[in-house]
Design an enzyme around this catalytic site. Structure first.
Site, PDB file in Angstrom:
ATOM      1  N   GLU A 179       3.217  25.216  -0.409  1.00  0.00           N
ATOM      2  CA  GLU A 179       2.271  26.252  -0.866  1.00  0.00           C
ATOM      3  C   GLU A 179       0.867  25.872  -0.403  1.00  0.00           C
ATOM      4  O   GLU A 179       0.265  24.938  -0.939  1.00  0.00           O
ATOM      5  CB  GLU A 179       2.332  26.363  -2.396  1.00  0.00           C
ATOM      6  CG  GLU A 179       1.450  27.466  -2.935  1.00  0.00           C
ATOM      7  CD  GLU A 179       1.573  27.653  -4.438  1.00  0.00           C
ATOM      8  OE1 GLU A 179       2.689  27.476  -4.987  1.00  0.00           O
ATOM      9  OE2 GLU A 179       0.556  27.976  -5.069  1.00  0.00           O
ATOM     10  N   ASP A 219       1.809  33.795 -10.551  1.00  0.00           N
ATOM     11  CA  ASP A 219       0.999  32.593 -10.789  1.00  0.00           C
ATOM     12  C   ASP A 219      -0.370  33.086 -11.258  1.00  0.00           C
ATOM     13  O   ASP A 219      -1.374  32.994 -10.554  1.00  0.00           O
ATOM     14  CB  ASP A 219       0.905  31.768  -9.495  1.00  0.00           C
ATOM     15  CG  ASP A 219       0.393  30.367  -9.764  1.00  0.00           C
ATOM     16  OD1 ASP A 219      -0.106  30.133 -10.877  1.00  0.00           O
ATOM     17  OD2 ASP A 219       0.488  29.517  -8.862  1.00  0.00           O
ATOM     18  N   ASP A 238       5.593  21.138 -17.341  1.00  0.00           N
ATOM     19  CA  ASP A 238       5.440  22.355 -18.164  1.00  0.00           C
ATOM     20  C   ASP A 238       6.526  22.409 -19.225  1.00  0.00           C
ATOM     21  O   ASP A 238       6.317  22.938 -20.316  1.00  0.00           O
ATOM     22  CB  ASP A 238       5.619  23.643 -17.333  1.00  0.00           C
ATOM     23  CG  ASP A 238       4.685  23.756 -16.168  1.00  0.00           C
ATOM     24  OD1 ASP A 238       3.604  23.139 -16.209  1.00  0.00           O
ATOM     25  OD2 ASP A 238       5.043  24.479 -15.199  1.00  0.00           O
ATOM     26  N   GLU A 255       0.306  32.133  -1.816  1.00  0.00           N
ATOM     27  CA  GLU A 255      -0.377  32.650  -3.014  1.00  0.00           C
ATOM     28  C   GLU A 255      -1.602  33.435  -2.593  1.00  0.00           C
ATOM     29  O   GLU A 255      -2.435  32.960  -1.829  1.00  0.00           O
ATOM     30  CB  GLU A 255      -0.771  31.487  -3.936  1.00  0.00           C
ATOM     31  CG  GLU A 255      -1.591  31.965  -5.124  1.00  0.00           C
ATOM     32  CD  GLU A 255      -1.688  30.945  -6.242  1.00  0.00           C
ATOM     33  OE1 GLU A 255      -0.728  30.180  -6.457  1.00  0.00           O
ATOM     34  OE2 GLU A 255      -2.738  30.929  -6.904  1.00  0.00           O
ATOM     35  N   HIS A 269       6.830  23.679 -13.432  1.00  0.00           N
ATOM     36  CA  HIS A 269       6.624  22.273 -13.077  1.00  0.00           C
ATOM     37  C   HIS A 269       7.384  21.453 -14.119  1.00  0.00           C
ATOM     38  O   HIS A 269       7.477  21.853 -15.277  1.00  0.00           O
ATOM     39  CB  HIS A 269       5.159  21.862 -13.197  1.00  0.00           C
ATOM     40  CG  HIS A 269       4.194  22.649 -12.362  1.00  0.00           C
ATOM     41  ND1 HIS A 269       3.666  23.854 -12.760  1.00  0.00           N
ATOM     42  CD2 HIS A 269       3.625  22.368 -11.165  1.00  0.00           C
ATOM     43  CE1 HIS A 269       2.834  24.283 -11.839  1.00  0.00           C
ATOM     44  NE2 HIS A 269       2.790  23.418 -10.851  1.00  0.00           N
ATOM     45  N   HIS A 290      -4.998  31.809  -3.038  1.00  0.00           N
ATOM     46  CA  HIS A 290      -5.208  30.680  -2.120  1.00  0.00           C
ATOM     47  C   HIS A 290      -5.596  31.204  -0.729  1.00  0.00           C
ATOM     48  O   HIS A 290      -6.441  30.631  -0.059  1.00  0.00           O
ATOM     49  CB  HIS A 290      -3.950  29.824  -2.003  1.00  0.00           C
ATOM     50  CG  HIS A 290      -3.549  29.150  -3.284  1.00  0.00           C
ATOM     51  ND1 HIS A 290      -2.445  28.344  -3.372  1.00  0.00           N
ATOM     52  CD2 HIS A 290      -4.111  29.170  -4.523  1.00  0.00           C
ATOM     53  CE1 HIS A 290      -2.342  27.879  -4.623  1.00  0.00           C
ATOM     54  NE2 HIS A 290      -3.341  28.380  -5.339  1.00  0.00           N
ATOM     55  N   ASP A 320       3.340  33.712  -4.461  1.00  0.00           N
ATOM     56  CA  ASP A 320       2.696  33.609  -5.766  1.00  0.00           C
ATOM     57  C   ASP A 320       1.744  34.795  -5.878  1.00  0.00           C
ATOM     58  O   ASP A 320       0.687  34.840  -5.236  1.00  0.00           O
ATOM     59  CB  ASP A 320       1.958  32.269  -5.917  1.00  0.00           C
ATOM     60  CG  ASP A 320       2.877  31.177  -6.446  1.00  0.00           C
ATOM     61  OD1 ASP A 320       4.106  31.416  -6.538  1.00  0.00           O
ATOM     62  OD2 ASP A 320       2.376  30.086  -6.774  1.00  0.00           O
TER      63      ASP A 320
HETATM   64  C1  XUL Z   1      -2.295  25.900  -8.139  1.00  0.00           C
HETATM   65  C2  XUL Z   1      -0.988  26.548  -7.929  1.00  0.00           C
HETATM   66  C3  XUL Z   1       0.200  25.832  -8.468  1.00  0.00           C
HETATM   67  C4  XUL Z   1       1.428  25.973  -7.641  1.00  0.00           C
HETATM   68  C5  XUL Z   1       2.581  25.148  -8.115  1.00  0.00           C
HETATM   69  O1  XUL Z   1      -3.360  26.574  -7.586  1.00  0.00           O
HETATM   70  O2  XUL Z   1      -0.898  27.622  -7.385  1.00  0.00           O
HETATM   71  O3  XUL Z   1       0.410  26.277  -9.766  1.00  0.00           O
HETATM   72  O4  XUL Z   1       1.840  27.301  -7.576  1.00  0.00           O
HETATM   73  O5  XUL Z   1       2.252  23.811  -8.271  1.00  0.00           O
HETATM   74 CO    CO Z   2       0.686  28.936  -6.955  1.00  0.00          CO
END
Ligand code: XUL
Ligand code: CO
Length: 444
Positions: free
Chosen positions: A238, A345, A110, A274, A107, A277, A302
Site C-alpha cells: 500500500e 479506510d 486491532d 488508497e 491489523h 495516499h 482503500d
Molecule cells: C495508514 C493506512 C493503513 C493501512 C494498513 O495511512 O492506510 O491503515 O491501510 O496498515
Molecule cells: Co489504508
C-alpha cells in the site's frame, strides 16, 4: 424491530439491518443508491463493489488526536483486554452484518492485545483468530485482508523491516509471520504491507540503499513463508508518500511498482491503492489506480477521501461522486476488483459521537461508490468517451504510425517521415468537450 446481535448483547441497539430505500428516501439509516442485489453488467452491485470494513477506524480509533483526548467511549472497553477484544469482535460482526458488508480488514493489534511478551502476543492473536473464525462462519462475512501493525509500538520508531537495528527487524517478523498464519486460518483473500515507518525522517542518518534492500529481503521471506503455508492470494503493497515518516519508500503506485519489479517480486505482489495516499503524493485517486491497472498490479482499494485544503491523511468517508466515478471507470475497465475490494479506510470525525454516525458514514461511502459504479457502467457501455479517447491516437492504427508503435522503424526512417510531412496540423485535445459530456452523464 428485533435486534440482531452476535454475542451476549447488542452494541448498536435500536439499529437494524440497513435497507435499500432508493433515492427519494429521507431515512438516514437507509441506502439511497446501493442496492446490493441489483445486477449491473452481469454482476450484482455487491459482487462488483466487495465492500470491506476497516477494524482499526471503526472499532479502535477513539477520536484522540495530537491536540485532544478520546471523544468516543466504546461499550466494548472491558478492563480485561482479552474480554474487551472478544466484545469488540462481537460489536464488529454485529456492525458488518447490519451494514451488509461482505468483507472486513484488520491489523493484528486491532483485534488482539499485544500482551507483555512476544509469546503472549502470539498466544492472544491466535486465540482471537479463533474467535474471529467462529464469527465469520456464523455470519458469512469474509476476510478481505489482514496485516501486521509494525508501526505503532515504540520499538518501531526507526522502522520495522528497514530498521537499522536487526533486533527490531526480527521482532517485526514475529508479527508478520503470525499475521500470515492468521490469514490462512481465516481464509484471507489478500495480505497487505503498509510501510508506515519504512522510510526516513532525515537522510543524514539514513542508508537508503541498505534499508530498501532489507525491505525487499523481508518481503521475499514473507512471500516464501506465505506460499509455504498455502496462501495463494496476492501480497499487496500500500503506497503512501509520507506520514508518519517524512519520506516513505513506497511513495506512490509508480514507485512501489518499480520497486516490486526491480526486486523480482512481480509474480506475487500487487498494490493496494488508497485514495487519500494518492492525493498526498500529488496525484488523483484515479491516477494511481490507472498506474496499477496499466502494470496489471491493481490488487485492492482503500476507499476514503482527503481534504483538498489539508496536506495530511484525513481518512474521511468518501462522498465525492466524481472521484468515485473516475475510480470505477478504471476498475471496471480493468475487469473489476478480482480478489480485491473497496475497504473503507475511513474514520468518523472526532466530533461525530453518536452510535448511528458509524452507519451513516458507511452508508454515504457505499452509496457514493454505487453511484460511481452505475455511472461508469453507462459511460463504458455507451462507448462515447472511449471513442473520443481512442480517436486521439488514430494516427497509430495504420501506416507509418502503426509501424512506429510496432517497433518497425529506425530513428533515421522516423526522421525522414518527419522531414517529408511538414509542420503537423494542430489537433485539439477536446478536454472541455469530454468533461462536459461527463457532466451530462452525471446530471443529464
Ligand atoms: C495508514 C493506512 C493503513 C493501512 C494498513 O495511512 O492506510 O491503515 O491501510 O496498515
Ligand atoms: Co489504508
Amino acid at each position: 424491530m428485533s435486534d440482531v446481535f452476535i454475542g451476549e448483547r447488542a452494541y448498536f441497539p435500536g439499529i437494524g439491518k440497513i435497507p435499500y430505500e432508493g433515492a427519494s428516501s429521507d431515512n438516514p439509516l437507509a441506502f439511497k443508491f446501493y442496492d446490493p442485489d441489483k445486477v449491473i453488467a452481469g454482476r450484482t452491485m455487491r459482487e462488483h463493489l466487495r465492500f470491506a470494513i476497516a477494524y482499526w477506524h471503526s472499532f479502535c480509533a477513539n477520536g484522540a488526536d495530537p491536540f485532544g483526548t478520546p471523544t468516543m467511549a466504546f461499550p466494548w472497553s472491558h478492563h480485561d483486554p482479552m474480554t474487551a477484544a472478544v466484545q469488540k469482535a462481537d460489536a464488529a460482526f454485529e456492525f458488518f452484518t447490519k451494514i451488509g458488508a461482505d468483507f472486513y480488514c484488520f491489523h493484528d493489534t486491532d483485534v488482539s492485545p499485544e500482551g507483555a511478551s512476544a509469546a503472549e502476543y502470539e498466544q492472544n492473536l491466535f486465540r482471537m483468530a479463533g474467535e474471529l473464525k467462529s464469527r465469520q462462519d456464523a455470519t458469512g462475512v469474509k476476510l478481505l485482508w489482514n496485516t501486521a501493525n509494525v508501526f505503532s509500538h515504540p520499538r518501531y520508531m526507526n522502522g520495522a523491516a528497514t530498521n537499522p537495528d536487526f533486533a527490531v527487524v526480527s521482532r517485526a517478523a514475529v508479527q508478520v509471520k503470525a499475521s500470515l498464519d492468521v490469514n490462512m486460518m481465516l481464509g484471507g483473500a489478500n495480505y497487505v504491507f503498509w510501510g508506515g515507518r519504512e522510510g526516513y525522517m532525515d537522510l543524514w542518518n539514513t542508508d537508503m540503499r541498505q534499508e530498501t534492500e532489507h525491505l525487499a529481503q523481508f518481503l521475499r521471506m514473507a512471500r516464501d513463508y506465505g506460499r509455504k503455508i498455502g496462501f495463494t492470494g496476492p501480497f499487496l503493497i500500500e503506497p503512501k508518500p509520507m506520514e508518519p515518516t517524512k519520506h516513505q519508500y513506497d511513495y506512490d503506485a509508480a514507485t512501489a511498482i518499480g520497486f516490486i519489479r526491480q526486486q523480482g517480486l512481480e509474480k506475487d505482489f500487487m498494490c493496494n491503492i488508497e485514495s487519500n495516499h494518492a492525493t498526498l503524493a500529488g496525484h488523483t485517486f484515479a491516477h494511481d489506480l490507472q498506474v496499477c491497472a496499466d502494470a496489471d498490479m491493481l490488487g485492492s482499494v482503500d476507499a476514503n477521501q482527503g481534504d483538498y485544503q489539508n496536506g495530511w491523511d484525513t481518512d474521511e468517508f468518501p462522498t465525492n461522486v466524481y472521484d468515485a466515478l473516475e475510480a470505477m471507470m478504471v476498475i471496471l475497465s480493468n475487469g473489476g476488483l478480482k480478489t480485491g475490494g473497496l475497504n473503507f479506510d475511513a474514520k468518523l470525525r472526532r466530533n461525530s459521537t453518536d452510535a448511528e454516525d458509524l452507519f451513516i458514514g458507511h452508508i454515504g461511502g457505499m452509496d457514493t461508490f454505487a453511484l460511481g459504479l452505475q455511472l461508469a457502467d453507462r459511460i463504458i457501455s455507451e462507448g462515447k468517451v472511449k471513442a473520443m479517447k481512442q480517436n486521439r491516437y488514430e494516427s497509430f492504427s495504420s501506416g507509418d504510425g502503426a509501424a512506429f508503435a510496432q517497433g518497425k522503424l529506425s530513428m533515421e526512417e522516423l526522421r525522414a517521415i518527419g522531414m517529408a510531412a511538414g509542420e503537423p496540423a494542430a489537433t485539439s485535445g477536446k478536454q472541455e468537450k469530454i468533461r462536459n459530456l461527463i457532466n451530462q452523464y452525471l446530471f443529464g
